[in-house]
Write an enzyme that holds these catalytic residues in place. Structure first.
Site, PDB file in Angstrom:
ATOM      1  CB  THR A 108      -0.863  -0.119   1.280  1.00  0.00           C
ATOM      2  OG1 THR A 108      -1.607  -1.315   1.174  1.00  0.00           O
ATOM      3  CG2 THR A 108      -1.762   1.052   1.528  1.00  0.00           C
ATOM      4  CB  THR A 130      -3.746  -0.500  -1.128  1.00  0.00           C
ATOM      5  OG1 THR A 130      -3.107  -1.766  -0.998  1.00  0.00           O
ATOM      6  CG2 THR A 130      -5.245  -0.706  -1.101  1.00  0.00           C
ATOM      7  CG  ASP A 149      -7.361  -6.467   2.552  1.00  0.00           C
ATOM      8  OD1 ASP A 149      -6.572  -7.191   3.172  1.00  0.00           O
ATOM      9  OD2 ASP A 149      -7.082  -5.304   2.200  1.00  0.00           O
ATOM     10  CB  SER A 207      -9.311  -1.117   4.197  1.00  0.00           C
ATOM     11  OG  SER A 207      -8.045  -0.503   4.142  1.00  0.00           O
ATOM     12  N   GLY A 230       1.305  -0.893   4.961  1.00  0.00           N
ATOM     13  CA  GLY A 230       1.728  -1.924   5.912  1.00  0.00           C
ATOM     14  C   GLY A 230       0.648  -2.905   6.328  1.00  0.00           C
ATOM     15  N   GLY A 231      -0.438  -3.025   5.529  1.00  0.00           N
ATOM     16  CA  GLY A 231      -1.469  -4.019   5.861  1.00  0.00           C
ATOM     17  C   GLY A 231      -2.023  -3.767   7.255  1.00  0.00           C
TER      18      GLY A 231
HETATM   19  N1  GLY Z   1      -4.845  -3.898   1.530  1.00  0.00           N
HETATM   20  C1  GLY Z   1      -4.481  -3.430   2.779  1.00  0.00           C
HETATM   21  C2  GLY Z   1      -5.601  -2.747   3.475  1.00  0.00           C
HETATM   22  O1  GLY Z   1      -6.467  -2.211   2.828  1.00  0.00           O
HETATM   23  O2  GLY Z   1      -5.649  -2.741   4.659  1.00  0.00           O
END
Ligand code: GLY
Length: 572
Positions: free
Chosen positions: A380, A398, A422, A451, A472-473
């Site tokens: 992202t 992202t 996700d 997200s 960073g997820g």
């Molecule tokens: N793809 C990572 C997020 O949206 O949290």
């Protein structure tokens, strides 16, 4: 703090003159990386020097923070293909010169042909390869709709904002050592997940200073310039996306594309010791997690405990654990499920949540269940922008994993996301970030996947003070949390707040992820309290702008780019 890189010029020593001849001169064949920048007229911090410079030029040309955010995102889609995108989605949080909080949701949606069991085999076992790579992993992209939605707040024509990206794609730019490593590391995946080889694959290895030219991407961006959002969601680009889907058994249709729209939603806003924190609502968990974590520490005098003291870090880990347990149970797309936001963010609920917190002792995650709530009505990228008028824009966008699904739309030159991962593909089965979810985040046609993105603005005395965010997820909310606590409670400079070692706990797995430079003695103290650890390469790439005011005028903007990548801060 400035790192200068002189790239070997491959085919041209001339500075790129953007088609719009009044462009100041940005040289995409020779540029340097700057981690800090100060000014009082405008600032941009993003994951790539060229993108930050494009944003700054837009500000110098009379654009506002929204103009600069649009141009920076489009430039990132060219110069930072691992996460910058037009085939993904994102969120924008802003605070305007008129003191208005804004949030725009351009998160991807599940295609109409999706169903909750689409990533399970006939025995109900999860097929994570399908949710994480290749055509079926992609949600309907939202980025272009989001850019046009945010353009209502901008000043310059969209054609001006997209032209730098078109020129960069058409004429090329030299890549950094990090980008070369990343492209080389992804080569076999590009070969595996594409029926037509993309420009990212070449015979010999990429190296620092090589020029990346993306003619097909330039043509797609030109269609968007000439036809607006229809240049992406209809006509030639849409046809190319659907053809790509057919080649790889994906399920995005022409109707999915035509029906996609971005949504403006009321931003999350809460008070923390006199600061107004503004964040992203569902379908991002980011804003609500921030509210829960900040509010759970608010009455604990963390400043007195000291930065990275065992007691301060333990407290932060425990609030992270409790907030993420709630994420797993309750959070999802509010257009589809009821998320008890009011309860989850209420003072009484959060006080109760901390009743079993024991200073000096880890609370095992298997005894921390999601809270009691009564029904009620890694890759992202982030950019922070501030302008001289008092507008600030915080955008996180992202493709999900690095290079998303790894599938490039043949003939159109852009990567598609792997955002379907996700969703919770099956209750309790961890996704690529190890996050678990349940019914609230189950797949449904047209639904947006939950997200963690946390674009954030902090306002002090009704004036923008901080613009913050990171990739960073699932580590995104905890990285933003630490950055705010470092600045507000521990009085750190934005640079220290960003670059200090980070830690992360997300309820499950029950371990603390820490960066390599996390203090060994601190880790030992926390181990003694019952915590276990997992070392991580790096956590986040945070971009911060801090704004100091003198009365009604901006005294100084302090822009900071994370040490962890090619991130670059620009200001004037
Ligand atoms: N793809 C990572 C997020 O949206 O949290």
């Amino acid at each position: 703090m400035k790192r200068t890189i002189f790239f070997k010029l491959i085919f041209s020593a001339t500075i790129l003159q953007f088609s719009n001849s009044t462009w100041a001169q940005i040289n995409p064949y020779q540029y340097s990386i700057s981690k800090t920048a100060k000014g009082s007229n405008g600032a941009v911090s993003s994951a790539h020097p060229i993108a930050s410079m494009v944003g700054l030029e837009i500000l110098k040309k009379g654009g506002n923070a929204f103009d600069a955010a649009i141009a920076t995102q489009l430039a990132l889609a060219v110069v930072y293909p691992g996460a910058g995108n037009i085939g993904g989605g994102g969120f924008l949080v802003a605070y305007t010169e008129k003191k208005k909080s804004i949030s725009i949701d351009y998160r991807e949606k599940a295609p109409a042909a999706s169903d909750r069991n689409m990533y399970l085999d006939k025995n109900g076992n999860p097929l994570m390869e399908l949710s994480q790579n290749g055509h079926l992993a992609s949600g309907v992209p939202g980025t272009i709709a989001g850019l046009f939605s945010s353009h209502q707040y901008a000043k310059l024509p969209f054609t001006t904002l997209i032209q730098p990206a078109i020129d960069l794609a058409d004429k090329g730019f030299v890549i950094t050592a990090a980008e070369a490593r990343s492209l080389n590391g992804t080569k076999s995946a590009f070969i595996k997940y594409n029926s037509v080889l993309p420009v990212f694959v070449k015979e010999t290895a990429w190296k620092e200073g090589d020029t990346l030219v993306q003619k097909e991407l330039a043509a797609t961006l030109s269609r968007i310039r000439d036809q607006g959002a229809k240049g992406f969601y209809e006509g030639e680009t849409a046809r190319l996306i659907v053809e790509e889907m057919k080649r790889g058994k994906g399920n995005i249709s022409l109707d999915d594309l035509k029906n996609y729209s971005a949504v403006q939603r009321p931003a999350i806003s809460f008070d923390y010791k006199g600061y107004q924190v503004i964040g992203m609502p569902m379908p991002s968990s980011g804003g609500l997690l921030m509210q829960q974590m900040m509010k759970m520490i608010e009455d604990k005098n963390i400043a007195a405990m000291g930065f990275h003291s065992p007691s301060a870090v333990q407290l932060m880990i425990e609030v992270e654990r409790r907030a993420y347990a709630d994420r797993a149970e309750f959070m999802g797309d509010q257009d589809f499920v009821k998320v008890p936001v009011k309860t989850l963010s209420s003072k009484s609920y959060l006080k109760k949540r901390m009743e079993d917190f024991i200073p000096g002792k880890a609370t095992p995650s298997d005894i921390i269940k999601p809270g009691n709530v009564n029904p009620e009505s890694e890759e992202t990228t982030h950019l922070s922008v501030a302008d001289e008028f008092g507008n600030v824009v915080s955008v996180t966008t992202t493709l999900n994993g690095g290079y998303g699904s790894k599938t490039v739309v043949a003939g159109a030159g852009f990567l598609l996301n792997n955002e379907m991962d996700d969703f919770s593909v099956k209750p309790g089965v961890p996704n690529m970030f190890g996050a678990v979810g349940k019914e609230a985040n189950a797949i449904a046609p047209g639904k947006r996947m939950l997200s963690s993105m946390t674009p954030t603005v902090v306002v002090k005395n009704k004036k923008p003070y901080l613009v913050v965010g990171t990739p960073g997820g699932t580590t995104i909310p905890t990285s933003v949390f630490q950055t705010l606590v470092n600045i507000i409670e521990f009085n750190q400079s934005p640079l220290d707040a960003v670059n200090n070692p980070k830690f992360h706990h997300q309820w499950l797995p029950d371990q603390v992820a820490v960066e390599q430079d996390f203090s060994p003695s601190l880790q030992q103290s926390l181990s003694n309290m019952g915590y276990s650890f997992q070392k991580r390469g790096q956590i986040g790439r945070t971009e911060v702008i801090k704004i100091e005011w003198q009365g009604k005028k901006i005294k100084q903007m302090d822009a900071v780019a994370d040490k962890r990548g090619d991130d670059h801060a620009a200001a004037y």
